[in-house]
Enzyme design. Sequence first.
Site, short mmCIF file in Angstrom:
data_model
loop_
_atom_site.label_atom_id
_atom_site.label_comp_id
_atom_site.label_asym_id
_atom_site.label_seq_id
_atom_site.Cartn_x
_atom_site.Cartn_y
_atom_site.Cartn_z
N HIS A 4 0.82 -1.20 0.00
CA HIS A 4 0.00 0.00 0.00
C HIS A 4 0.86 1.26 0.00
CE1 HIS A 4 -3.35 2.59 0.86
NE2 HIS A 4 -2.72 3.08 1.91
N GLU B 13 -2.08 -4.92 -4.21
CA GLU B 13 -2.85 -4.44 -3.09
C GLU B 13 -4.26 -5.00 -3.12
OE1 GLU B 13 -3.40 -0.30 -3.22
OE2 GLU B 13 -3.84 -0.12 -1.09
N ASN C 261 26.55 -24.22 -1.83
CA ASN C 261 27.27 -25.48 -1.88
C ASN C 261 26.57 -26.55 -1.08
OD1 ASN C 261 29.41 -25.72 -3.49
ND2 ASN C 261 30.92 -24.98 -2.02
#
Lengths: 191, 699
Positions: B48, B70, B424
Amino acid sequence: MTEQTQSMQPQYEQGIKQDNDEDSQQYLTFIMANEEYGVEILSVQEIRGWESTTVIPNAPSHVKGVINLRGTIVPIIDLRQRFGIEVLDYGATTVVIVVKVAMANEHKVIGIVVDAVSDVFSVNNDDVRDAPNFGEDTDLSFIKGLTNAGEKMVILLDINRLLGSEILPEAEQLSNLINTLDARQQQAVNA
Amino acid sequence: MEIDLSQFSQVFFEESLEGLDAMESELLNLDVNKPDEEAINTIFRAAHSIKGGSATFGFSQVANYTHLLETLLDEIRDGRRQMTSEHQDMLLLSVDLLRNMFDALMRKIDFDDPLLAQLEKQFTIEIDKGTKGSVSEELDSSSDTLAEQETPGLLRWVIDFQAGIDILRCGNDPYLMFNELRQLGELSVCLAGHSSPEFNDIDPEACYLNWQLELITDQPLERLKEVFEWVEDECTINYSSSPVINDNTEQDDELSNRDPAEAASSQEQQGSEAVQRELESNKVDEAQGPKPKAVSQAKTPETSSIRVSIDKIDLLINMVGELVITQAMLGQIGQQDKIDEESLISLKQGLEQLATHTRDLQESVMQIRMLPISFAFNRFPRLVRDIGQQLGKKVNLVLKGEDTELDKTVMEKIVDPMVHLVRNSLDHGLETPEERLAKGKSEAGTITLNAFHQGGSIIIEIIDDGAGLDTDRILRKAREKGLVGQEEELSTEAIHKLIFKPGFSTADAVSDLSGRGVGMDVVRRNINELNGSIELKSSQDKGSRFTIRLPLTLAILDGQLVRVGKHIYVVPLVSIHESLQVEPSKINRLSDGHELIQLRNEYLPVIKVYQEFCHTSDAKEIKDGLVMVVDSNNEKIGLLVDELLSQQQVVIKSLEDNYNRVPGVSGATILGDGTVALIIDVTGLVSMAGIASMKEDAA
């Protein structure tokens, strides 16, 4: 660059005038091997006596080391060695001129060791002559120009070019230059 | 009067990026099946305010897009729509998209990404297929479409503006807002009432007035609300609208009074109801405001500025106050003509105080640079989620010790190595759900990031419960690459160390995740550059644990002062194992002049510091001096020095500021007597000495 037609003799009188208008700049002069050099006073931060430095390993011989300048690490450069002039022992008049050098977009503070400081005087920009041309092989861009202070010739140095980069003429070229300059100076005085 | 908004846009960008960060972390934490109301509210609020702000600044692309977000979020928030994981994905993608949009805006370039159109479409479809029959939803959209449909026609808006007593104090000026409204159409302003106290009690900074505004405009409600965007929290604003039937405005006033809403299409009336409803929900939303807002502020992104807590600043100010008092006290003693015994005692006391205060001051100043490590940890939930999905692995991420504080500079530099290690672990460490089940483990793997202080260091651990390192494969690879001799047998630890070798990768195929040319050797180098170290423990099928040890700050280090000839150097204490005098019988000379010492059952190469630094020393031979065993890239190396001096904390000063980088030296410091001592960069010294190549030659 002034017009070549002007004679040299009366210029120095204008050169030493003490006024501070926009066309003139103040220079601090120092002596090294009987030559007088000038650096713009605005780039000079302070003048100190010689003090022992901390040696930097594997540094070029003209880098004498670093000192602690109120918390800042400042390298000290011996200008005689840098110019390839015969090295003297440091004596009572040996001074370190701490200058601020403008790099790309920052400043570096560097100390230069010279034999002695000499004077402060204003130079009218019109009284600065270009250094003689020594051909393309010799880079003299670190010399801003030449001027006269009384009987003496002063080599005005561009401190940013001198210390900001690694361009420096070979020692031999520099002594050639100084000899030539002296000769011309002599001619001018005799004339 | 026009205000140049561009001066505020940087603040808006920062706030919006913060909002996006908050949105992202809430989305990641969100349990789709049982969404937390508070979390949805936070997400909604972020969207908003980004929408409102970007509309104000004229970033219509962002405004239009966030409007979709919104709308969807509003429905979820009101319980009119069930949150699905699809929504979650869409919203997460939107966060990325918006970040890119802001990036483009900040760099003032055009943003063009096909993803935008795609997501926009997705959102529109999603919103359209929303639960029909829900009145308010239709109303909500109707208030939008209404404004668009009615574009040529004018609407009369009546705005009740109750400014609130503090509005002027907050730097807002109703006059400017009215002026802005005036540009939208025909405006008339009436004082609707005031609550002024007795003349003597009037506070000149307070605002006691309320207004009723009438605006005849063809602009949509959105545009009207924008005017009050900055004050909507403090003020009560009610909007209602009726159509302008007659273009003659003078009559119109009376007409609209007499002409009841029935005359207009009922839709419009509903439209204003929807607005009311939205306002109310906004109010609810503000009421719940403070707490989540605080959370979102704590998660500041890494910008060049630091937000420092007031506590830290207060402490600093106190400290400076103390210092001033001490200075005054010392000054008083200094003014005395003669120093007798009594004043000598107080002088000593003063100096002691000065020392304490200086130390405290130093500590508090360092504290300012300290940030909780959650700043670095925050990016991992998203990373783990995305990579986990990509690899089809189920992962739980556990974060521990998020409050542990770390210097900002160190933090910035440690993130990349951490990202690499986590990638990794996900890629090589954790097994697929099937493999895990087959091994009798739970389906979802766990990656733990843990941070804590130990002594003067911070330890960051990256732990996974995956397969662990495959020692056989590493050894095979190493033999293929000629890093290890065919017949050579290595201990498990030695094999683990192999993965830190340059150019070593265990991945058979170069995947998207690994094999980007960044190997573990780079990780280790980056950490070493921070004066830190990394260790690895791993056991087959149980998992691996990477332990990163870092100094708390890059500004101060614990150093061992050593003397070589007449020079004093500082060696970082963290890299020193031990120091010893070596008996001549334990010294071996290799044919090329390098020397090794035997330390217990290891042979260590020795670097003669004076040789590398090209100056003289008292101890030219190993037997004459002291050998300091230091750690360089997890290898032990001996440094020959003359004498050990004291250990102390040293403040690191840069040599590069005014000079150049010096090989073998990482910086300088100033000793108690004001002289400069250089700090030895052990790793740099080792590479100067060419020990690495020597070892390979020997092997």
